[in-house]
Design a protein around this motif. Structure first.
Motif, PDB file in Angstrom:
ATOM      1  N   ALA A  36      -4.740  -7.717  -9.578  1.00 46.87           N
ATOM      2  CA  ALA A  36      -3.858  -6.680  -9.126  1.00 46.87           C
ATOM      3  C   ALA A  36      -2.307  -7.210  -9.238  1.00 46.87           C
ATOM      4  O   ALA A  36      -1.863  -8.182  -9.356  1.00 46.87           O
ATOM      5  N   TRP A  75      -3.180   8.179  -7.183  1.00 46.40           N
ATOM      6  CA  TRP A  75      -1.663   8.296  -7.644  1.00 46.40           C
ATOM      7  C   TRP A  75      -1.734   9.397  -8.824  1.00 46.40           C
ATOM      8  O   TRP A  75      -0.573  10.022  -8.965  1.00 46.40           O
ATOM      9  N   MET A 128       0.538   0.406 -10.751  1.00 46.84           N
ATOM     10  CA  MET A 128      -0.731   1.252 -10.644  1.00 46.84           C
ATOM     11  C   MET A 128      -1.491   0.871 -11.994  1.00 46.84           C
ATOM     12  O   MET A 128      -2.607   1.412 -12.134  1.00 46.84           O
ATOM     13  N   GLU A 153       0.616  -7.584  -7.914  1.00 41.27           N
ATOM     14  CA  GLU A 153       1.280  -7.753  -6.476  1.00 41.27           C
ATOM     15  C   GLU A 153       2.863  -7.893  -6.501  1.00 41.27           C
ATOM     16  O   GLU A 153       3.445  -7.364  -5.458  1.00 41.27           O
ATOM     17  N   ALA A 180      -3.890  -1.341 -10.698  1.00 44.00           N
ATOM     18  CA  ALA A 180      -4.553  -1.061  -9.354  1.00 44.00           C
ATOM     19  C   ALA A 180      -6.052  -0.585  -9.533  1.00 44.00           C
ATOM     20  O   ALA A 180      -6.493  -0.069 -10.740  1.00 44.00           O
ATOM     21  N   HIS A 210       0.849  -1.347  -0.108  1.00 42.29           N
ATOM     22  CA  HIS A 210      -0.169  -0.047  -0.113  1.00 42.29           C
ATOM     23  C   HIS A 210       0.848   1.221   0.099  1.00 42.29           C
ATOM     24  O   HIS A 210       1.584   1.574   1.131  1.00 42.29           O
ATOM     25  N   GLU A 233      -7.182   3.951  -6.233  1.00 50.44           N
ATOM     26  CA  GLU A 233      -5.584   4.136  -5.989  1.00 50.44           C
ATOM     27  C   GLU A 233      -5.126   4.648  -7.232  1.00 50.44           C
ATOM     28  O   GLU A 233      -4.068   5.654  -6.941  1.00 50.44           O
TER      29      GLU A 233
END
Length: 358
Positions: free
Chosen positions: A311, A236, A225, A313, A228, A189, A232
């Motif tokens: 997502a 960003w 991102m 990771e 994401a 995060h 988020e």
């Protein structure tokens, strides 16, 4: 002692009739404060008295490309430096331009040690201008080594450690193929933790970033991102002001459509808040957006490792790619894609409850 590999260095000094030098395997660091190093010439050496008379010397850590320098030292002093570019250091001692590193010293003290002397030198200057691997001597022969993967000690979860162990040989193979550094980061995060690194970069910015946790602030973290959740992404894209929102969101759209990010060399990250890690990892302009192209020097190619939630990771990247032909760039991106696909398969498989199959 033949089972113990040693580094190979040239100790060079400015003699009255020109440069003099000797090859040693006994160079070592002694003290940081004051900065002292040492080497141990044999008492039978005809070169050591000339170095002692000069009162100073330079340690030249030979690179893997300088094995011929060792062979040249079988001849007289004049021929030892023939064909090897060098310059004078602060003490006047010869510094080899192709050395992996050099340490310029004044003689601090000399101690008797059996059939050798122990020479202490006080460091007056040093640098490691080249990224070539050092030359090693082992069991009568010269060679080098392949740097393994460096892993951060901050990763203490068994799942992450198992993932790094699985990724390690894939990263090393990818680094050798692309001839650059391969870096694995974990997206947390608002942060990217640099978990592991394999290989070396081609340029002088080579730096061990493993273990650094870097804030994900636009444009850094673009590859993660791009996959994401929208809230988020919005945070960003506006992290440096709402005026950048549309440009950054278009960048993410291009990356997601392509499946990976390619950056070309541009102005370095600047500002008091820019860390060294950011300056090394993300000084580029995204290819295909912001006017970037892939015709210049490629700074990085990064791709996501997508988890079962869709997502990113992890992010796997090649850094310091350099100027490459289009077909080599395509080969590198395909190889990167193949590795991330394999890592995604492992990630999803390891997330399944025991006793189930994919």
């Amino acid at each position: 002692m033949g089972r113990y590999p040693t580094g190979v260095s040239m100790v060079a000094s400015k003699g009255s009739d020109g440069p003099v030098g000797m090859i040693v395997g006994t160079f070592g660091s002694v003290s940081l404060d004051p900065p002292l190093v040492s080497f141990m010439p044999a008492k039978t050496s005809t070169t050591w008295p000339l170095i002692e008379q000069a009162g100073s010397f330079a340690i030249n850590v030979l690179s893997v490309e300088q094995e011929a320098v060792c062979r040249a030292f079988r001849g007289d002093h004049a021929s030892r430096f023939a064909g090897e570019p060098w310059r004078e250091g602060l003490t006047g001692s010869p510094i080899l331009e192709r050395a992996a590193a050099w340490i310029d010293c004044s003689i601090e003290s000399v101690f008797d040690a059996g059939d050798h002397f122990i020479v202490l030198g006080r460091v007056v200057g040093l640098d490691s201008p080249n990224t070539k691997l050092p030359l090693l001597f082992f069991q009568g022969g010269y060679g080098s080594f392949s740097p393994g993967t460096m892993v951060t000690t901050e990763v203490d979860l068994p799942g992450n450690l198992a993932f790094i162990d699985y990724a390690r040989p894939l990263m090393e193979s990818l680094s050798r193929l692309a001839d650059c550094e391969c870096v694995l980061g974990k997206f947390e995060h608002k942060n990217m933790l640099i978990m592991a690194s394999a290989g070396t970069r081609k340029d002088s910015k080579l730096s061990t970033l493993v273990g650094e946790r870097i804030p994900v602030v636009a444009p850094f973290g673009r590859t993660a991102m791009a996959w994401a959740p929208e809230p988020e992404v919005e945070a960003w894209a506006t992290s440096k002001g709402p005026e950048h929102r549309d440009r950054y969101k278009q960048m993410l759209s291009s990356i997601r459509q392509r499946g990976y990010s390619v950056t070309v060399e541009a102005d370095q990250v600047s500002g008091s808040e820019a860390s060294h890690a950011l300056a090394v990892l993300d000084p580029g302009v995204e290819s295909g957006s912001e006017g970037g192209t892939t015709t210049g020097t490629i700074h990085s190619i990064t791709a996501p490792v997508i988890n079962d939630l869709g997502a990113a990771e992890f992010v796997l990247g090649l850094y310091g790619v350099g100027k490459v032909a289009p077909e080599l760039l395509e080969e590198a991106t395909q190889a990167l894609g193949a590795v991330t696909t394999e890592l995604e398969h492992y990630l999803r498989k390891s997330a399944q409850p025991k006793g189930t199959t994919a």
